[in-house]
Structure formats: C-alpha cells, structure tokens
Design a protein around this motif. Structure first.
Motif, short mmCIF file in Angstrom:
data_model
loop_
_atom_site.label_atom_id
_atom_site.label_comp_id
_atom_site.label_asym_id
_atom_site.label_seq_id
_atom_site.Cartn_x
_atom_site.Cartn_y
_atom_site.Cartn_z
N SER A 34 7.03 10.61 73.60
CA SER A 34 8.07 11.09 72.68
C SER A 34 7.66 10.85 71.23
O SER A 34 7.88 11.71 70.36
CB SER A 34 9.39 10.38 72.98
OG SER A 34 10.39 10.76 72.08
N TRP A 35 7.08 9.69 70.95
CA TRP A 35 6.64 9.34 69.59
C TRP A 35 5.56 10.30 69.10
O TRP A 35 5.56 10.73 67.95
CB TRP A 35 6.13 7.91 69.57
CG TRP A 35 5.82 7.36 68.22
CD1 TRP A 35 6.70 6.83 67.32
CD2 TRP A 35 4.53 7.30 67.60
NE1 TRP A 35 6.05 6.43 66.18
CE2 TRP A 35 4.70 6.70 66.33
CE3 TRP A 35 3.25 7.67 67.99
CZ2 TRP A 35 3.65 6.48 65.45
CZ3 TRP A 35 2.19 7.45 67.13
CH2 TRP A 35 2.38 6.86 65.88
N ILE A 36 4.63 10.65 70.01
CA ILE A 36 3.55 11.59 69.65
C ILE A 36 4.11 12.98 69.42
O ILE A 36 3.79 13.65 68.43
CB ILE A 36 2.47 11.62 70.76
CG1 ILE A 36 1.76 10.28 70.86
CG2 ILE A 36 1.46 12.74 70.49
CD1 ILE A 36 0.85 10.16 72.06
N VAL A 37 4.97 13.43 70.34
CA VAL A 37 5.52 14.80 70.26
C VAL A 37 6.31 15.00 68.97
O VAL A 37 6.25 16.07 68.35
CB VAL A 37 6.41 15.07 71.49
CG1 VAL A 37 7.20 16.36 71.31
CG2 VAL A 37 5.56 15.16 72.76
N GLU A 38 7.05 13.98 68.55
CA GLU A 38 7.87 14.10 67.34
C GLU A 38 7.04 14.27 66.08
O GLU A 38 7.56 14.67 65.04
CB GLU A 38 8.77 12.87 67.20
CG GLU A 38 9.88 12.79 68.24
CD GLU A 38 10.81 13.99 68.19
OE1 GLU A 38 11.15 14.43 67.08
OE2 GLU A 38 11.17 14.50 69.28
N LYS A 39 5.75 13.99 66.15
CA LYS A 39 4.89 14.14 64.99
C LYS A 39 4.47 15.59 64.75
O LYS A 39 3.85 15.90 63.72
CB LYS A 39 3.62 13.27 65.16
CG LYS A 39 3.88 11.79 65.36
CD LYS A 39 4.55 11.15 64.15
CE LYS A 39 4.80 9.67 64.37
NZ LYS A 39 5.51 9.05 63.23
N PHE A 40 4.78 16.48 65.69
CA PHE A 40 4.34 17.88 65.60
C PHE A 40 5.54 18.81 65.58
O PHE A 40 6.60 18.50 66.13
CB PHE A 40 3.43 18.22 66.78
CG PHE A 40 2.14 17.43 66.83
CD1 PHE A 40 1.00 17.90 66.21
CD2 PHE A 40 2.11 16.19 67.47
CE1 PHE A 40 -0.18 17.17 66.26
CE2 PHE A 40 0.94 15.46 67.52
CZ PHE A 40 -0.21 15.94 66.90
N SER A 41 5.35 19.96 64.96
CA SER A 41 6.43 20.94 64.89
C SER A 41 6.58 21.71 66.20
O SER A 41 7.68 21.98 66.66
CB SER A 41 6.18 21.91 63.73
OG SER A 41 4.92 22.56 63.88
N ASN A 42 5.45 22.06 66.82
CA ASN A 42 5.49 22.79 68.09
C ASN A 42 5.50 21.78 69.24
O ASN A 42 4.48 21.52 69.89
CB ASN A 42 4.28 23.73 68.19
CG ASN A 42 4.50 24.82 69.23
OD1 ASN A 42 5.30 24.65 70.16
ND2 ASN A 42 3.81 25.94 69.07
N LYS A 43 6.66 21.23 69.49
CA LYS A 43 6.80 20.12 70.43
C LYS A 43 6.49 20.52 71.87
O LYS A 43 5.88 19.76 72.63
CB LYS A 43 8.20 19.54 70.34
CG LYS A 43 8.50 18.89 68.99
CD LYS A 43 9.93 18.40 68.93
CE LYS A 43 10.21 17.62 67.65
NZ LYS A 43 9.84 18.35 66.44
#
Length: 381
Positions: free
Chosen positions: A349-358
């Motif tokens: 979740s922490w990694i995914v939140e760093k990108f716009s295209n989740k």
C-alpha cells in the motif's frame, strides 16, 4: 472509516463485492492446495521427525485406540493425525504416509482463509485477497506443507487465534486463547504466543479495568484446553513437555556452558549471529523486501491493532532466535508468516500510494510476487 474506504475502493474500480471476494478466496484456497499436492513427493517415505516423531506415534494411537504409554515430542500433531489413520485402512504404509502429507497439505491450504480475515481487519477486500495470495504462494510454506510435520497444523491454530483476537466481540477474544492453547499442545513454543497476546490484551483493554479483570476468562479458556493433555503427559511420563521442556533446555544449556568454560569451546546454546542470518534467509524472497517497507507506515501509526503486528513478533523473536540458532532450520520462523503477510500489505500500500497509476503498479507487484515465489519454489524444489 469503513464507509470511506468503500467509496475510495469503488472509485478506483477495486473489488468490493463480498460474494466476489469470497469466490476469489475460495479459488485462492483451491489453487494453494493444488500447488501443494503437485509438489508432494508421493513416492518418497517420510523421514526424521515426520516418521519417528509423528507417523509412528499416530499409527500406535490408531491401532491401540487410545494414547500409548510413552510420550512423543509435539504430540498434538500426531494425536490429530491419528483421527484420520483410524478411519483409513490400507496394507501399504506409504498410503498412510501420503495421507499424512495430504492432511498437512490441506491444512496449509485452508490457512489462507483465516489469513484473509486477519488482513480484513487492516485492509479492504482487494488487498486482503493479495495477503491471502502471498501466504498461498509462499515457497517455504508450500515445501514445508509436503513434509508431513507439525507446522501446518501449528500455523493454522495460531492464525485462528490471531483472527479471533482481532474480533470486536470480546467473547471471540477470550476464545482466541483456546487456539493458543491448542498451538501449545502441538508445539510447546505456543506458550510464547499466549504470553505475547496476554501483553497485547492488557494494552488493548488498558483503559477498562473491568476488561482487565475479565482476562481471567481468557486464562481459564487457555488452561481448560491445555490441562487434559498436560495431565495425561505427566501421568504417562512425568513431564508436561511444555514448561518442563523449557526448564530442561535451560538446565542443559547451563551444564554445557559450565563444561565449555573449561575447554573454551561452546558446545551447546544459542549462536545469535547464525540465528539472525538464518532468520534473514527464511524471509526470502517476498518478506525480505515487503516487511521492512511495511514497518514504515506501521511505526508512523502505532496504535491498535497496528502495534500487534510489531509487538507479537518482538516478543516471539527471542524464543524463535534461540530455537533457530541451536537447530538451524527456517521452519521456526514460519508461524510469523501470517503476520508478515499483513505487514507486507502495508508495504505494498505504501509503494502504490507513491504512484498516480495505482492499478498498474499494484498489478506489477502482484505479478512480481507470483513470479518470484514460483521461481524460488522451483529452485528450492
């Protein structure tokens, strides 16, 4: 909070249908069992602890119809296994060994169900399915499940205990200590799970004096489940194989340390450096990356139930490291894997939140987990 998560997930196009989630969970469970059955060596006899410690003891119980007058280490697994031996009939001992492996495989496969519901206490359906998938495809868990030894049942009991402890209904919280007692019957290390969750219980209900006093119910449940087995072991062999085993380990370590000091050679006792190395090796390939990352957001919001994910492994680290350093085997770490699955979701979740295209990033991570697990499994196989 749950309504807000639902709206966010719906907007992102994530899976939120309860029926669809349970269907996918069933598919993951079936896939987990099929993969384990595929990697099961049906023509290879069970050896070492799986044979002398479990197979023979379970066979004796099934033939006698009662517990024999000798004690087997970690007898909880062999006593559980004997129930299946009693209703199974064959003239080929390999059939019984494959039955032992089959029961172990199924137990490991269905553990993805409580893992999913543990993840649900922290994340939405979509992420919780990923947590279940991580456990289902972990290569070490897969290989261990095909050996016919006690870990699958032990991990299953612990996972059920964690799942019930996280329930908002206090009746289920008390019931969770019954599963920790069951885990203690299977392996004496289960008593440390009782200690860990006793500490967490008082932290969780520290503001309610009444709930703190009602811990006596949880203790009673733990002792009621444990007492018949302890009584039988003491009557049979004079040792409960739980607390007595710890006392034996301490005395053995003390005697060997005294002898070793004369010869300047340590012949017994923990080698913590090797224990740390083996602990690190045991969390490869998935958890070695995702667990450290997942600890970042957890430590930033260290409230219940988040602190459970840190406190339980911290309390259990000492007995696990001690066991691993004396008997170099990664399987002592495996009971922590259900918790590591949840911590990994925090990392994802922490990694995914760093990108716009989740959605794309999340898909890449899931594919990476599947590919990494299967590759490592083939290498280890």
């Amino acid at each position: 909070m749950e309504k807000d998560e639902f709206k966010i997930n719906l907007k992102a196009g994530y899976l939120n249908s309860k029926t669809s989630s349970l269907l996918l969970l069933a598919i993951i469970c079936v896939v987990a069992i099929v993969i384990r059955l595929y990697h099961t060596p049906y023509d290879v006899p069970i050896i070492l602890d799986g044979f002398s410690g479990y197979f023979l003891h379970a066979l004796d119980i099934s033939i006698l119809g009662h517990l024999p007058n000798y004690q087997s280490a970690h007898s909880g697994w062999s006593e559980f296994l004997s129930l299946f031996f009693m209703i199974f009939h064959s003239d080929n001992f390999m059939d019984y060994m494959n039955l032992q492996r089959g029961v172990s495989v199924v137990l490991s496969g269905i553990t993805v169900i409580p893992v999913y519901f543990i993840c649900k206490k922290f994340f939405n359906n979509y992420y919780s399915l990923i947590g279940a998938l991580i456990f289902a495809l972990d290569p070490r868990i897969i290989i261990n499940s095909t050996l016919g030894i006690s870990e699958p049942l032990y991990i299953f009991a612990i996972t059920l205990g964690i799942m019930f402890f996280l329930n908002s209904n206090k009746k289920y919280v008390y019931l969770s200590f019954g599963f920790f007692a069951w885990a203690t019957i299977i392996r004496p290390e289960g008593q440390f799970w009782f200690v860990a969750f006793t500490i967490i219980y008082f932290l969780r209900f520290r503001k309610s004096r009444k709930d703190c006093m009602l811990f006596i119910i949880a203790l009673a449940v733990f002792l009621l489940v444990l007492s018949p087995f302890v009584y039988q072991r003491i009557e049979c062999c004079g040792n409960d194989a739980i607390v007595g085993r710890i006392i034996g380990e301490i005395s053995m370590y003390g005697n060997h340390e005294e002898i070793s000091s004369q010869d300047k050679i340590n012949t017994y006792g923990p080698n913590w450096i090797n224990g740390i190395k083996l602990f690190g090796w045991s969390i490869i390939p998935i958890f070695v990356i995702l667990v450290p990352i997942g600890l970042i957001p957890i430590l930033k919001q260290l409230r219940y139930p988040n602190y459970l994910l840190v406190l339980a492994p911290a309390v259990l680290a000492i007995p696990i490291m001690y066991s691993v350093s004396i008997a170099p085997d990664t399987r002592y770490v495996y009971p922590l894997f259900p918790i590591f699955c949840v911590i990994s979701l925090f990392g994802i979740s922490w990694i995914v939140e760093k990108f716009s295209n989740k959605k794309v990033i999340l898909s890449v991570i899931v594919i990476g987990i599947i590919f990494g697990s299967m590759t490592f499994l083939e290498i280890k196989k």
